[in-house]
Design an enzyme around this catalytic site. Structure first.
Site, mmCIF file in Angstrom:
data_model
loop_
_atom_site.group_PDB
_atom_site.id
_atom_site.type_symbol
_atom_site.label_atom_id
_atom_site.label_comp_id
_atom_site.label_asym_id
_atom_site.label_seq_id
_atom_site.Cartn_x
_atom_site.Cartn_y
_atom_site.Cartn_z
ATOM 1 N N ASP A 34 0.814 -1.233 0.206
ATOM 2 C CA ASP A 34 -0.030 -0.035 -0.069
ATOM 3 C C ASP A 34 0.902 1.222 -0.010
ATOM 4 O O ASP A 34 1.385 1.623 0.996
ATOM 5 C CB ASP A 34 -0.795 0.064 1.308
ATOM 6 C CG ASP A 34 -2.203 -1.115 1.038
ATOM 7 O OD1 ASP A 34 -2.653 -1.010 -0.059
ATOM 8 O OD2 ASP A 34 -2.325 -2.069 2.003
ATOM 9 N N GLY A 140 -6.800 4.259 2.836
ATOM 10 C CA GLY A 140 -5.943 5.059 3.635
ATOM 11 C C GLY A 140 -5.389 4.367 4.803
ATOM 12 O O GLY A 140 -4.290 4.787 5.393
ATOM 13 N N PHE A 141 -6.432 3.522 5.357
ATOM 14 C CA PHE A 141 -5.793 2.814 6.643
ATOM 15 C C PHE A 141 -6.284 1.303 6.465
ATOM 16 O O PHE A 141 -7.419 0.976 5.813
ATOM 17 C CB PHE A 141 -6.705 3.552 7.624
ATOM 18 C CG PHE A 141 -6.264 4.800 7.882
ATOM 19 C CD1 PHE A 141 -4.962 5.371 8.512
ATOM 20 C CD2 PHE A 141 -6.855 5.859 7.087
ATOM 21 C CE1 PHE A 141 -4.649 6.410 8.748
ATOM 22 C CE2 PHE A 141 -6.592 7.205 7.196
ATOM 23 C CZ PHE A 141 -5.342 7.460 8.072
ATOM 24 N N ASP A 173 -10.309 -5.167 -1.733
ATOM 25 C CA ASP A 173 -9.424 -4.998 -0.650
ATOM 26 C C ASP A 173 -10.351 -3.938 0.150
ATOM 27 O O ASP A 173 -10.641 -2.993 -0.165
ATOM 28 C CB ASP A 173 -8.335 -3.818 -1.606
ATOM 29 C CG ASP A 173 -7.368 -3.476 -0.655
ATOM 30 O OD1 ASP A 173 -7.154 -3.910 0.542
ATOM 31 O OD2 ASP A 173 -6.551 -2.686 -1.172
ATOM 32 N N GLY A 174 -10.146 -4.448 1.386
ATOM 33 C CA GLY A 174 -10.463 -3.592 2.586
ATOM 34 C C GLY A 174 -11.545 -4.367 3.400
ATOM 35 O O GLY A 174 -12.867 -4.675 3.060
HETATM 36 C C1 DX5 Z 1 -6.482 0.463 2.549
HETATM 37 C C2 DX5 Z 1 -5.497 -0.333 1.830
HETATM 38 C C3 DX5 Z 1 -5.788 -1.831 2.136
HETATM 39 C C4 DX5 Z 1 -5.789 -2.275 3.729
HETATM 40 C C5 DX5 Z 1 -6.358 -3.295 3.913
HETATM 41 O O1 DX5 Z 1 -6.099 1.746 2.093
HETATM 42 O O2 DX5 Z 1 -5.413 -0.232 0.432
HETATM 43 O O3 DX5 Z 1 -4.920 -2.417 1.442
HETATM 44 O O4 DX5 Z 1 -4.430 -2.419 3.782
HETATM 45 O O5 DX5 Z 1 -6.393 -3.532 5.471
HETATM 46 P P1 DX5 Z 1 -7.608 -4.235 6.003
HETATM 47 O O6 DX5 Z 1 -7.593 -5.585 5.341
HETATM 48 O O7 DX5 Z 1 -7.192 -4.485 7.365
HETATM 49 O O8 DX5 Z 1 -8.989 -3.756 5.944
HETATM 50 ZN ZN ZN Z 2 -4.563 -1.727 -0.819
#
Ligand code: DX5
Ligand code: ZN
Length: 221
Positions: A34, A140-141, A173-174
């Site tokens: 990321d 972002g997170f 993703d997410g």
């Molecule tokens: C968010 C990222 C994701 C994130 C996924 O901005 O792109 O790849 O790291 O984290 P989890 O699986 O904990 O939601």
């Molecule tokens: Zn990601």
């Protein structure tokens, strides 16, 4: 069955080598980097030296998820360690041109879309991408809850790809964890990305249980 990709955002950064090695040994086939610039998203994370170090040490496939305003700079370096370079549709660049630049450098060009972005916005680009990453959290997170409606784009993309005879991979993703991964896997994505559900607690147990939940779907359970 789809592949599991580990986003190292939730790994123990002081023990990154150990965590990545464990994730790969347990069955993860992609490492998801990321890349954040503090502008496109509020957070700041890793960049080129991380990717180069991972490539030198492991033979795993690498995806660079570019959450940056300028994904068109330093592409030679990003492509040198990434099988997949995924840029955001929402980034203020000429998306088509950057996708072509990535392809020219031998990596698969990917396009990520934020939860609020509709598929109709990216339809015209789909013949030129090798990967579409459906974001199910605002980027972002790590560690956020999944935005359920955003996942509805996965089956729509699967249908669209078949109807139009296109050949991009679909990723998600997410917010993916043990409780929802089997439902998500049923929608048919090729790659499922996870950070906290892999790296919080026992990596080995987490990967095994996520993968077995993904498989449940395959057996029609
Ligand atoms: C968010 C990222 C994701 C994130 C996924 O901005 O792109 O790849 O790291 O984290 P989890 O699986 O904990 O939601
Ligand atoms: Zn990601």
């Amino acid at each position: 069955m789809g592949e599991l990709s580990a986003s190292i955002l939730a790994a123990d950064l002081l023990n990154l080598e150990r965590d990545i090695e464990l994730a790969i040994k347990s069955g993860v086939t992609w490492i998801h980097l990321d890349i954040m610039d503090g502008h496109f998203v509020p957070n700041l994370t890793m960049g080129i030296p991380f990717g180069e170090a991972i490539k030198k040490r492991f033979s795993v496939k690498v995806e660079s998820h570019m959450m940056v305003d300028n994904p068109d700079v330093l592409l030679d370096q990003y492509c040198s360690f990434s099988q997949l370079v995924t840029i955001h549709y929402e980034a203020p660049v000429q998306t088509f041109r950057v996708l072509k630049e990535i392809e020219k450098r031998g990596s698969m060009p990917g396009l990520a879309i934020n939860p609020k972005t509709q598929l109709s916005n990216i339809e015209a680009l789909l013949p030129y991408v090798r990967y579409v990453l459906v974001m199910t959290v605002e980027p972002g997170f790590s560690g956020q809850g999944m935005i359920e409606e955003a996942a509805d784009k996965i089956p729509l993309l699967v249908d669209y790809r078949r109807r139009e005879n296109l050949d991009f991979l679909i990723g998600v993703d997410g917010g993916i964890k043990r409780e929802n991964i089997s439902r998500i896997a049923k929608m048919g994505p090729d790659i499922i990305v996870s950070a906290s559900a892999i790296f919080r607690g026992s990596i080995e147990e987490n990967v095994k249980s996520l993968k077995s939940c993904m498989k449940e779907n395959e057996n029609g359970h």
